[in-house]
Design an enzyme around this catalytic site. Sequence first.
Site, PDB file in Angstrom:
ATOM      1  N   GLN A  91       2.444  -5.833  -3.046  1.00  0.00           N
ATOM      2  CA  GLN A  91       2.627  -5.822  -1.750  1.00  0.00           C
ATOM      3  C   GLN A  91       3.990  -5.078  -1.427  1.00  0.00           C
ATOM      4  OE1 GLN A  91       1.616  -9.393  -3.048  1.00  0.00           O
ATOM      5  NE2 GLN A  91      -0.179  -8.560  -2.997  1.00  0.00           N
ATOM      6  N   ASP A 135       0.847  -1.233   0.056  1.00  0.00           N
ATOM      7  CA  ASP A 135      -0.005   0.035  -0.135  1.00  0.00           C
ATOM      8  C   ASP A 135       0.779   1.199  -0.070  1.00  0.00           C
ATOM      9  OD1 ASP A 135      -2.268  -1.720   0.244  1.00  0.00           O
ATOM     10  OD2 ASP A 135      -1.987  -1.774   2.275  1.00  0.00           O
ATOM     11  N   LYS A 189       2.203   2.263  -5.046  1.00  0.00           N
ATOM     12  CA  LYS A 189       2.758   1.900  -6.213  1.00  0.00           C
ATOM     13  C   LYS A 189       2.055   1.905  -7.573  1.00  0.00           C
ATOM     14  CE  LYS A 189       3.185  -2.373  -4.264  1.00  0.00           C
ATOM     15  NZ  LYS A 189       2.648  -2.248  -3.146  1.00  0.00           N
ATOM     16  N   GLY A 195      -4.247  -4.295  -4.750  1.00  0.00           N
ATOM     17  CA  GLY A 195      -5.098  -3.524  -5.084  1.00  0.00           C
ATOM     18  C   GLY A 195      -4.392  -2.043  -5.427  1.00  0.00           C
ATOM     19  N   HIS A 196      -4.134  -1.886  -6.722  1.00  0.00           N
ATOM     20  CA  HIS A 196      -3.390  -0.941  -7.123  1.00  0.00           C
ATOM     21  C   HIS A 196      -4.471   0.383  -7.674  1.00  0.00           C
ATOM     22  CE1 HIS A 196       0.455  -3.373  -7.713  1.00  0.00           C
ATOM     23  NE2 HIS A 196       0.091  -3.328  -6.636  1.00  0.00           N
TER      24      HIS A 196
HETATM   25  P1  IMP Z   1      -2.554 -12.675   2.077  1.00  0.00           P
HETATM   26  O1  IMP Z   1      -1.373 -12.116   0.986  1.00  0.00           O
HETATM   27  O2  IMP Z   1      -3.777 -12.351   1.416  1.00  0.00           O
HETATM   28  O3  IMP Z   1      -2.029 -14.108   2.065  1.00  0.00           O
HETATM   29  O4  IMP Z   1      -2.369 -11.787   3.257  1.00  0.00           O
HETATM   30  C1  IMP Z   1      -1.161 -11.955   3.770  1.00  0.00           C
HETATM   31  C2  IMP Z   1      -0.629 -10.627   4.585  1.00  0.00           C
HETATM   32  O5  IMP Z   1      -0.234  -9.894   3.575  1.00  0.00           O
HETATM   33  C3  IMP Z   1      -1.878  -9.762   5.403  1.00  0.00           C
HETATM   34  O6  IMP Z   1      -1.344  -9.156   6.235  1.00  0.00           O
HETATM   35  C4  IMP Z   1      -2.382  -8.958   4.320  1.00  0.00           C
HETATM   36  O7  IMP Z   1      -3.288  -7.770   4.887  1.00  0.00           O
HETATM   37  C5  IMP Z   1      -1.315  -8.768   3.568  1.00  0.00           C
HETATM   38  N1  IMP Z   1      -1.301  -8.124   2.245  1.00  0.00           N
HETATM   39  C6  IMP Z   1      -1.432  -8.847   1.113  1.00  0.00           C
HETATM   40  N2  IMP Z   1      -1.815  -8.188  -0.028  1.00  0.00           N
HETATM   41  C7  IMP Z   1      -1.579  -7.010   0.304  1.00  0.00           C
HETATM   42  C8  IMP Z   1      -1.541  -5.561  -0.505  1.00  0.00           C
HETATM   43  O8  IMP Z   1      -1.575  -5.648  -1.493  1.00  0.00           O
HETATM   44  N3  IMP Z   1      -1.171  -4.560   0.199  1.00  0.00           N
HETATM   45  C9  IMP Z   1      -1.049  -4.668   1.727  1.00  0.00           C
HETATM   46  N4  IMP Z   1      -1.030  -5.790   2.522  1.00  0.00           N
HETATM   47  C10 IMP Z   1      -1.254  -6.962   1.807  1.00  0.00           C
END
Ligand code: IMP
Length: 458
Positions: free
Chosen positions: A252, A40, A43, A67-68
């Site tokens: 991420q 977040d 990017k 989510g971009h």
């Molecule tokens: P997962 O990727 O859904 O397995 O989530 C694992 C961790 O990564 C959790 O803490 C999510 O909130 C975090 N996470 C996954 N994708 C994002 C993103 O795009 N932005 C911020 N945090 C993310």
Amino acid sequence: MIATAIADSNRRSIRTHGPQAQIRTSNVANVAIIGAQWGDEGKGKIVDLFTHDADVIVRFQGGNNAGHTLVVDGEKTVLHLVPSGALHANKLCVIGNGVVVDPGVLIEEIDALKRRGYLSEDSLLRISEEAHLIMPYHKAIDQARERLRGKGKIGTTGRGIGPAYEDKVARIGIRFVDLMEEDTFREKLKYAIEEKNIYLKAILKEKTLSFQEIYDAYGSYREKLRTYITNTGLLLDRQIKAGKKVLFEGAQGTLLDVDHGTYPFVTSSNTVTGGVCTGTGIGPQHLHHIIGVSKAYTTRVGSGPFPTELSGPEGEKLKAEGAEFGATTGRPRRCGWLDAVGVRYAVRVNGITGIALTKLDVLTGFKKVRVATAYRCDGEIYHDFPSSQRAMERAQPVLEEMDGWDTPLSEVRRFSDLPANAQKYVRHLEEILETKIILVSVGPGREQTVLLENPFYS
Ligand code: IMP
């Protein structure tokens, strides 16, 4: 070429720290954009900005957990799977082999983009035949496990990301190339569903899933997506050899990397620069600049340690001014001061050659702005990011304090027009982070940018 023009008008001499341009096989630059925090970082906007100068935009890891958010002419678009380049005419968008794809979500995203006039030709989107599919049982397992973990939950996005990567590594995943061959798909799905239904029923106490329903749904996805599926490793190699400029779009952030992040509170892919090569099939010599994206403060969604987190009114102010709600799940983000220990670590593990500093405007109105330059834990000072989960959970930030500023920044386009204290903050961060800052973002719009150096032309 707006970006280049802004760069020229702002160019100033910045002391160069850290790693510099790698081996260059021609005068064409390829650039990776990597999150330097817990995701977040903004990017989407940075990728969108530099897409002006690129020919090909590639996602290499993650899935629709990302989510971009892009704001173009005041209109907001959130992309989860399709590379952010889709909002520009005639850019080739590639979903690499390292991405895990929920085909239903991808089809919805493609359709929504097409309805708005984007992705006008199917040939503008290519999907790796080696990318793994997220299946309904991955989502069911992800969500059930989180429920069972209770307080100890990771706070995943519930999109099935972790279980899909688990199957990939366990060598029981289903790839697009398998989906395209009906018999192979039937066989692999049969095997998987038998195993998953036992796990869902006996261990997770969940409902089982129907082979036929999944088989039929994925059969229809096969026909809708067939036109996009190809050998993207080969395609990228040809594009690079033809002198095309490639932009690799990270999802991420570094501190969520499965190897280098705050394990186990991480995602399941390699979010760092190394993931570009494994997630696309191109060699490291083709990467020339690595832009790390960092907010001027820190946020995190989901569980896990966050040493600079602010729980009082200052955290609330950051959340409100920065509209800090997740683009994928809508969850409020935890907010805190800039954690320079984490970002400096990201500079190291990614080989970052320049930082894009986002949301500097959100710090307007704070009397003092603070940055963590080290952690204190059980009487010890950590200047480097600790691997121990225990140490990270107990870490207290060692904060440096600087004077803030009151003037809104959203109209600023030149570095010299930033308030003096904001300039000081940026310059001081370059010292602490041991790299240069090549861009400062002062609002969500494309034009709300102070560009100091364009990696495609440096
Ligand atoms: P997962 O990727 O859904 O397995 O989530 C694992 C961790 O990564 C959790 O803490 C999510 O909130 C975090 N996470 C996954 N994708 C994002 C993103 O795009 N932005 C911020 N945090 C993310």
